[in-house]
Enzyme design. Structure first.
Site, PDB file in Angstrom:
ATOM      1  N   LYS A   1     -17.348   3.615   1.572  1.00  0.00           N
ATOM      2  CA  LYS A   1     -17.219   4.851   0.777  1.00  0.00           C
ATOM      3  C   LYS A   1     -17.051   4.550  -0.705  1.00  0.00           C
ATOM      4  O   LYS A   1     -17.700   5.156  -1.537  1.00  0.00           O
ATOM      5  CB  LYS A   1     -15.940   5.611   1.185  1.00  0.00           C
ATOM      6  CG  LYS A   1     -16.009   6.426   2.401  1.00  0.00           C
ATOM      7  CD  LYS A   1     -14.817   7.382   2.509  1.00  0.00           C
ATOM      8  CE  LYS A   1     -13.445   6.790   2.303  1.00  0.00           C
ATOM      9  NZ  LYS A   1     -12.949   5.880   3.316  1.00  0.00           N
TER      10      LYS A   1
ATOM     11  N   ARG B   1     -12.174  -8.896   3.259  1.00  0.00           N
ATOM     12  CA  ARG B   1     -12.251  -8.344   1.899  1.00  0.00           C
ATOM     13  C   ARG B   1     -11.203  -8.980   0.979  1.00  0.00           C
ATOM     14  O   ARG B   1     -10.066  -9.181   1.361  1.00  0.00           O
ATOM     15  CB  ARG B   1     -12.037  -6.829   1.967  1.00  0.00           C
ATOM     16  CG  ARG B   1     -12.100  -6.167   0.599  1.00  0.00           C
ATOM     17  CD  ARG B   1     -12.418  -4.718   0.716  1.00  0.00           C
ATOM     18  NE  ARG B   1     -11.321  -3.931   1.254  1.00  0.00           N
ATOM     19  CZ  ARG B   1     -11.355  -2.600   1.341  1.00  0.00           C
ATOM     20  NH1 ARG B   1     -12.423  -1.937   0.974  1.00  0.00           N
ATOM     21  NH2 ARG B   1     -10.329  -1.948   1.841  1.00  0.00           N
TER      22      ARG B   1
ATOM     23  N   ARG C   1      -5.745  -7.082  -0.069  1.00  0.00           N
ATOM     24  CA  ARG C   1      -4.913  -5.882  -0.137  1.00  0.00           C
ATOM     25  C   ARG C   1      -3.903  -5.910   1.003  1.00  0.00           C
ATOM     26  O   ARG C   1      -4.239  -6.311   2.115  1.00  0.00           O
ATOM     27  CB  ARG C   1      -5.810  -4.633  -0.001  1.00  0.00           C
ATOM     28  CG  ARG C   1      -6.175  -4.025  -1.336  1.00  0.00           C
ATOM     29  CD  ARG C   1      -7.230  -2.976  -1.193  1.00  0.00           C
ATOM     30  NE  ARG C   1      -6.872  -1.895  -0.285  1.00  0.00           N
ATOM     31  CZ  ARG C   1      -7.603  -0.793  -0.126  1.00  0.00           C
ATOM     32  NH1 ARG C   1      -8.716  -0.637  -0.819  1.00  0.00           N
ATOM     33  NH2 ARG C   1      -7.238   0.148   0.707  1.00  0.00           N
TER      34      ARG C   1
HETATM   35  P1  AMP Z   1      -8.280   4.027   0.330  1.00  0.00           P
HETATM   36  O1  AMP Z   1      -8.322   3.159  -0.872  1.00  0.00           O
HETATM   37  O2  AMP Z   1      -9.047   5.323   0.154  1.00  0.00           O
HETATM   38  O3  AMP Z   1      -8.624   3.305   1.605  1.00  0.00           O
HETATM   39  O4  AMP Z   1      -6.749   4.505   0.486  1.00  0.00           O
HETATM   40  C1  AMP Z   1      -5.724   3.564   0.694  1.00  0.00           C
HETATM   41  C2  AMP Z   1      -4.496   4.255   1.263  1.00  0.00           C
HETATM   42  O5  AMP Z   1      -4.023   5.255   0.348  1.00  0.00           O
HETATM   43  C3  AMP Z   1      -4.715   5.009   2.565  1.00  0.00           C
HETATM   44  O6  AMP Z   1      -4.671   4.165   3.700  1.00  0.00           O
HETATM   45  C4  AMP Z   1      -3.535   5.988   2.531  1.00  0.00           C
HETATM   46  O7  AMP Z   1      -2.311   5.346   2.852  1.00  0.00           O
HETATM   47  C5  AMP Z   1      -3.477   6.363   1.053  1.00  0.00           C
HETATM   48  N1  AMP Z   1      -4.318   7.549   0.789  1.00  0.00           N
HETATM   49  C6  AMP Z   1      -5.442   7.606   0.003  1.00  0.00           C
HETATM   50  N2  AMP Z   1      -5.948   8.852  -0.006  1.00  0.00           N
HETATM   51  C7  AMP Z   1      -5.147   9.597   0.799  1.00  0.00           C
HETATM   52  C8  AMP Z   1      -5.154  10.960   1.214  1.00  0.00           C
HETATM   53  N3  AMP Z   1      -6.110  11.820   0.831  1.00  0.00           N
HETATM   54  N4  AMP Z   1      -4.164  11.369   2.058  1.00  0.00           N
HETATM   55  C9  AMP Z   1      -3.191  10.543   2.460  1.00  0.00           C
HETATM   56  N5  AMP Z   1      -3.136   9.249   2.118  1.00  0.00           N
HETATM   57  C10 AMP Z   1      -4.096   8.770   1.292  1.00  0.00           C
END
Ligand code: AMP
Length: 218
Positions: free
Chosen positions: A13, A127, A160
């Protein structure tokens, strides 16, 4: 244009969002990036979010909604935006729709990138990211030129905290339980575009652009 990117963690994404936002000249808004920046700055919101993120859980809806609503009020969002990682629950999606209708606005398209769980686990555990400039690598598919060092800025690469295998499995579980119901929600509104994420990055992005372009964006 106002777009949402859906899909499991590790489906690509973020990569697609960056390409598309550039191509469409709209800001790329990633809630994960906003949280990671807040964690780096050790703000109270960042420290609260970190407790959930490191374990692979979602950050509570009220926190996410307030940061996204605040972000979308900025001037650069007037001509549209691409949301990467938001919404992730039905509560977020419904509250966001209410907020948009108050502003007489609506989402044009929701792009769902799908990849199977086993592929994702392999992708994410390999990653490595640069904590300085945000560049992303993969030990096997996209290694840096020098082991463990960012090609762009020379910083040391890290994994990460939420990319270890156990946390990835939990994040996938959370995705299937809480986020994937959003597909039906947006499909019922006639907004969903589905894309197979198991292909070359450029093939996927041209398919998305093609499918978005062919839609009647009223
Ligand atoms: P990402 O980088 O999009 O994979 O997001 C990393 C982490 O941030 C996720 O695993 C959640 O813990 C938190 N997070 C990001 N966006 C959201 C959202 N819309 N709702 C809840 N938690 C979020």
């Amino acid at each position: 244009m106002k777009l949402i990117m859906l899909g499991p963690p590790g489906a690509g994404k973020g990569t697609q969002a960056q390409l598309l936002a550039k191509e469409l000249s709209i800001p790329h808004i990633s809630t994960g990036d906003i949280f990671r920046a807040a964690i780096k700055e050790e703000t109270p919101m960042g420290l609260r979010a970190k407790e959930f993120m490191d374990k692979g859980f979602l950050v509570p809806d009220d926190i996410v909604l307030s940061i996204i609503i605040h972000r979308l009020k900025k001037d650069d969002c007037k001509g549209g935006y691409l949301l990467d990682g938001f919404p992730r629950t039905l509560v977020q999606a419904k509250e966001f729709d209410d907020e948009l209708s108050e502003l007489n606005s609506k989402i044009d398209c929701v792009v769902d990138i799908e990849v199977e769980d086993a592929v994702i686990v392999a992708r994410m555990s390999g990653r490595r990211v640069c904590p300085n400039c945000g560049a992303s690598y993969h030990l096997i598919n996209l290694p840096p030129k020098k082991d463990g060092i960012c090609d762009e800025c020379g910083n040391k690469l890290v994994q990460r905290a939420d990319d270890n295998e156990q946390t990835v499995l939990r994040r996938l579980n959370v995705y299937h339980e809480q986020t994937s119901p959003l597909k039906k929600y947006y499909q019922a509104k006639g907004k969903l575009i589905e894309v197979d994420g198991n292909r070359d990055v450029n093939v996927i992005s041209s398919e998305i652009l093609d499918k978005i372009g062919r839609r009647d964006l009223k």
